[in-house]
Design a protein around this motif. Sequence first.
Motif, PDB file in Angstrom:
ATOM      1  N   VAL A 244       0.860  -1.177   0.000  1.00 51.61           N
ATOM      2  CA  VAL A 244       0.000   0.000   0.000  1.00 51.61           C
ATOM      3  C   VAL A 244       0.895   1.224   0.000  1.00 51.61           C
ATOM      4  O   VAL A 244       1.788   1.357   0.825  1.00 51.61           O
ATOM      5  CB  VAL A 244      -0.973   0.007   1.206  1.00 51.61           C
ATOM      6  CG1 VAL A 244      -0.228  -0.102   2.538  1.00 51.61           C
ATOM      7  CG2 VAL A 244      -1.870   1.237   1.169  1.00 51.61           C
ATOM      8  N   GLY A 245       0.688   2.091  -0.997  1.00 51.83           N
ATOM      9  CA  GLY A 245       1.556   3.257  -1.105  1.00 51.83           C
ATOM     10  C   GLY A 245       0.918   4.355  -1.909  1.00 51.83           C
ATOM     11  O   GLY A 245      -0.123   4.163  -2.558  1.00 51.83           O
TER      12      GLY A 245
ATOM     13  N   TRP B 148      -3.442   1.757  -3.902  1.00 53.11           N
ATOM     14  CA  TRP B 148      -2.828   3.023  -4.270  1.00 53.11           C
ATOM     15  C   TRP B 148      -3.691   4.208  -3.864  1.00 53.11           C
ATOM     16  O   TRP B 148      -4.333   4.861  -4.708  1.00 53.11           O
ATOM     17  CB  TRP B 148      -2.565   3.049  -5.783  1.00 53.11           C
ATOM     18  CG  TRP B 148      -1.695   1.917  -6.235  1.00 53.11           C
ATOM     19  CD1 TRP B 148      -2.087   0.754  -6.840  1.00 53.11           C
ATOM     20  CD2 TRP B 148      -0.283   1.828  -6.092  1.00 53.11           C
ATOM     21  NE1 TRP B 148      -1.010  -0.051  -7.098  1.00 53.11           N
ATOM     22  CE2 TRP B 148       0.120   0.579  -6.643  1.00 53.11           C
ATOM     23  CE3 TRP B 148       0.690   2.676  -5.563  1.00 53.11           C
ATOM     24  CZ2 TRP B 148       1.441   0.169  -6.663  1.00 53.11           C
ATOM     25  CZ3 TRP B 148       2.014   2.278  -5.580  1.00 53.11           C
ATOM     26  CH2 TRP B 148       2.379   1.040  -6.134  1.00 53.11           C
ATOM     27  N   PRO B 149      -3.724   4.548  -2.588  1.00 57.34           N
ATOM     28  CA  PRO B 149      -4.426   5.768  -2.172  1.00 57.34           C
ATOM     29  C   PRO B 149      -3.741   6.996  -2.757  1.00 57.34           C
ATOM     30  O   PRO B 149      -2.535   6.993  -3.011  1.00 57.34           O
ATOM     31  CB  PRO B 149      -4.286   5.761  -0.639  1.00 57.34           C
ATOM     32  CG  PRO B 149      -3.832   4.374  -0.284  1.00 57.34           C
ATOM     33  CD  PRO B 149      -3.096   3.844  -1.460  1.00 57.34           C
TER      34      PRO B 149
ATOM     35  N   LEU C   7     -11.391   2.006   3.283  1.00 61.36           N
ATOM     36  CA  LEU C   7     -11.569   1.001   2.235  1.00 61.36           C
ATOM     37  C   LEU C   7     -10.315   0.157   2.068  1.00 61.36           C
ATOM     38  O   LEU C   7     -10.394  -1.081   1.960  1.00 61.36           O
ATOM     39  CB  LEU C   7     -11.931   1.688   0.912  1.00 61.36           C
ATOM     40  CG  LEU C   7     -12.077   0.766  -0.305  1.00 61.36           C
ATOM     41  CD1 LEU C   7     -13.228  -0.206  -0.085  1.00 61.36           C
ATOM     42  CD2 LEU C   7     -12.321   1.598  -1.572  1.00 61.36           C
ATOM     43  N   TYR C   8      -9.154   0.788   2.063  1.00 63.99           N
ATOM     44  CA  TYR C   8      -7.888   0.070   1.883  1.00 63.99           C
ATOM     45  C   TYR C   8      -7.603  -0.832   3.081  1.00 63.99           C
ATOM     46  O   TYR C   8      -7.139  -1.970   2.917  1.00 63.99           O
ATOM     47  CB  TYR C   8      -6.752   1.069   1.684  1.00 63.99           C
ATOM     48  CG  TYR C   8      -6.999   2.028   0.551  1.00 63.99           C
ATOM     49  CD1 TYR C   8      -6.844   1.633  -0.775  1.00 63.99           C
ATOM     50  CD2 TYR C   8      -7.429   3.325   0.811  1.00 63.99           C
ATOM     51  CE1 TYR C   8      -7.092   2.510  -1.813  1.00 63.99           C
ATOM     52  CE2 TYR C   8      -7.681   4.210  -0.227  1.00 63.99           C
ATOM     53  CZ  TYR C   8      -7.510   3.800  -1.533  1.00 63.99           C
ATOM     54  OH  TYR C   8      -7.764   4.666  -2.563  1.00 63.99           O
TER      55      TYR C   8
ATOM     56  N   THR D  86      -6.930  -6.039   5.586  1.00 64.24           N
ATOM     57  CA  THR D  86      -7.184  -6.904   6.736  1.00 64.24           C
ATOM     58  C   THR D  86      -7.723  -8.251   6.309  1.00 64.24           C
ATOM     59  O   THR D  86      -7.506  -9.264   6.997  1.00 64.24           O
ATOM     60  CB  THR D  86      -8.167  -6.214   7.703  1.00 64.24           C
ATOM     61  OG1 THR D  86      -7.632  -4.938   8.074  1.00 64.24           O
ATOM     62  CG2 THR D  86      -8.361  -7.035   8.960  1.00 64.24           C
ATOM     63  N   THR D  87      -8.421  -8.308   5.185  1.00 68.39           N
ATOM     64  CA  THR D  87      -8.998  -9.575   4.713  1.00 68.39           C
ATOM     65  C   THR D  87      -8.177 -10.207   3.593  1.00 68.39           C
ATOM     66  O   THR D  87      -8.637 -11.151   2.954  1.00 68.39           O
ATOM     67  CB  THR D  87     -10.438  -9.336   4.227  1.00 68.39           C
ATOM     68  OG1 THR D  87     -10.428  -8.366   3.165  1.00 68.39           O
ATOM     69  CG2 THR D  87     -11.319  -8.839   5.354  1.00 68.39           C
ATOM     70  N   SER D  88      -6.966  -9.711   3.350  1.00 69.30           N
ATOM     71  CA  SER D  88      -6.165 -10.201   2.225  1.00 69.30           C
ATOM     72  C   SER D  88      -5.333 -11.435   2.557  1.00 69.30           C
ATOM     73  O   SER D  88      -4.661 -11.980   1.684  1.00 69.30           O
ATOM     74  CB  SER D  88      -5.212  -9.095   1.751  1.00 69.30           C
ATOM     75  OG  SER D  88      -4.244  -8.804   2.751  1.00 69.30           O
ATOM     76  N   SER D  89      -5.371 -11.869   3.814  1.00 69.37           N
ATOM     77  CA  SER D  89      -4.580 -13.022   4.269  1.00 69.37           C
ATOM     78  C   SER D  89      -3.091 -12.848   3.966  1.00 69.37           C
ATOM     79  O   SER D  89      -2.391 -13.806   3.631  1.00 69.37           O
ATOM     80  CB  SER D  89      -5.088 -14.319   3.617  1.00 69.37           C
ATOM     81  OG  SER D  89      -6.441 -14.547   3.951  1.00 69.37           O
ATOM     82  N   SER D  90      -2.611 -11.623   4.096  1.00 65.84           N
ATOM     83  CA  SER D  90      -1.207 -11.332   3.828  1.00 65.84           C
ATOM     84  C   SER D  90      -0.338 -11.701   5.028  1.00 65.84           C
ATOM     85  O   SER D  90      -0.742 -11.521   6.180  1.00 65.84           O
ATOM     86  CB  SER D  90      -1.022  -9.842   3.513  1.00 65.84           C
ATOM     87  OG  SER D  90      -1.759  -9.478   2.369  1.00 65.84           O
ATOM     88  N   ASP D  91       0.848 -12.199   4.749  1.00 69.16           N
ATOM     89  CA  ASP D  91       1.845 -12.397   5.801  1.00 69.16           C
ATOM     90  C   ASP D  91       2.551 -11.086   6.117  1.00 69.16           C
ATOM     91  O   ASP D  91       2.893 -10.802   7.266  1.00 69.16           O
ATOM     92  CB  ASP D  91       2.883 -13.434   5.369  1.00 69.16           C
ATOM     93  CG  ASP D  91       2.270 -14.772   5.035  1.00 69.16           C
ATOM     94  OD1 ASP D  91       1.648 -15.369   5.922  1.00 69.16           O
ATOM     95  OD2 ASP D  91       2.407 -15.209   3.873  1.00 69.16           O
TER      96      ASP D  91
END
Length: 414
Positions: free
Chosen positions: A175-176, A207-208, A217-218, A223-228
């Motif tokens: 996110v950037g 990309w905000p 929204l981001y 939070t639901t992206s299951s990212s490590d």
Amino acid sequence: MRCLLAGAFALLSGLASPFGASAEPPAVKVGCLFPLTGPGGLYGRDSAVAVQMALDDLSALAVSDYPQLDVKIADTRSKALRSVQIAQSFIEEDEIDFLCGVVSSSIARAVSAKALKHEVFFIGTDHASPSLVSEDLHPYYFRVSNDTRQSMLAGAKYIAENHRLADRPLRIAFVGPDYEYGYQAWEDLRAFLDQQDVDYEVSGEYWPKLFETDYTLYLQQLTTSSSDIVVSGHWGLDLVTFVKQAGQFDLFEEAQFMNFDAGANYEIFAELGNDMPLGLVLSARHHVNWPPTERNTDFVNAFHARAGRYPSYAAQGAYAGVWAIAEAVRHAEDASNKDHIRAALEGLVLPLPEDPKGFMSTMDPASHQLLQVQAIGRTMFNNRYPPATVQLGDWSVYFPPDSWPKLNQGVSAD
């Protein structure tokens, strides 16, 4: 050399403020462009304090072959057209020998083009886009602060050393800000992860717009992206706003949050105070508590004595810029000999506050980018630098490669 206190520093009002002037005609004229007001004003004000510190340190030297510098600082207000107009005025009316400064990379590109047109040296002290030392590179541009490519190289090494998974690819989201700085940081990080043979997959790209005020929204998607790992490319008030709003979600519990270029800037810690979460993996181009050397401690304390606050990363960059100009002219022996100035800058070696013991920042002659050490740490409680209550610790230190890294070349894992 220790920073010397020479009394209180007062920022002069108006478009351009003269520093370092004396009854004798100045040998070298320098025009610096910083935002003293507006969204990036803190970086410009910190830079102005550091410019005066560098000038005082130079004047205190017994060595007689350092040039006299006449430095003017103009308030760009972070406006591109205004910045170009100021640069034009510095060149045509003030007949400066060097331009310096600039926070925004997009503004730096415009100022750099103006410097090339008029064959005036431009010493970049803050902006971090790799484009300035690659596709936009020209004989009159040099940068004396770290750039995002060096930061992303260190970040990729950190991930490779600490977050490989044995059974599946890492899931990494980014996110950037929606402009060149953010795009380039993400592109570079992925390229270096590939070079480090990290097995990963992209779990999201977000990309905000720059200076966004609502990240809901981001944050919901992250939070639901299951990212490590969630890597942030934000800086300044954007990062402060993001972290504050992320506290309303479970992002920092769901994924390891990282920011390798500007996340650990002191002003972030000062603004967030107790709202800065612990355990985040961050870095910056200068730290108030690293390296633990006398030189860095003196710089940080001297800045605080003058300004009543601890320095953002921009201060050390501006300090380096003044020293780079002084060293280049000293070695060239004549500010008007541009070939000698260029050769001196390409061979520049500067001992700076951010350098750990035994290392000195060194200019890469091919890219005109100063090569510096990158230190990455974790946020932990530390109230030695109020109003911040958090600083980094548990450091991982990455020395630069022998030359500025290109995306199509291998890099050492050392």
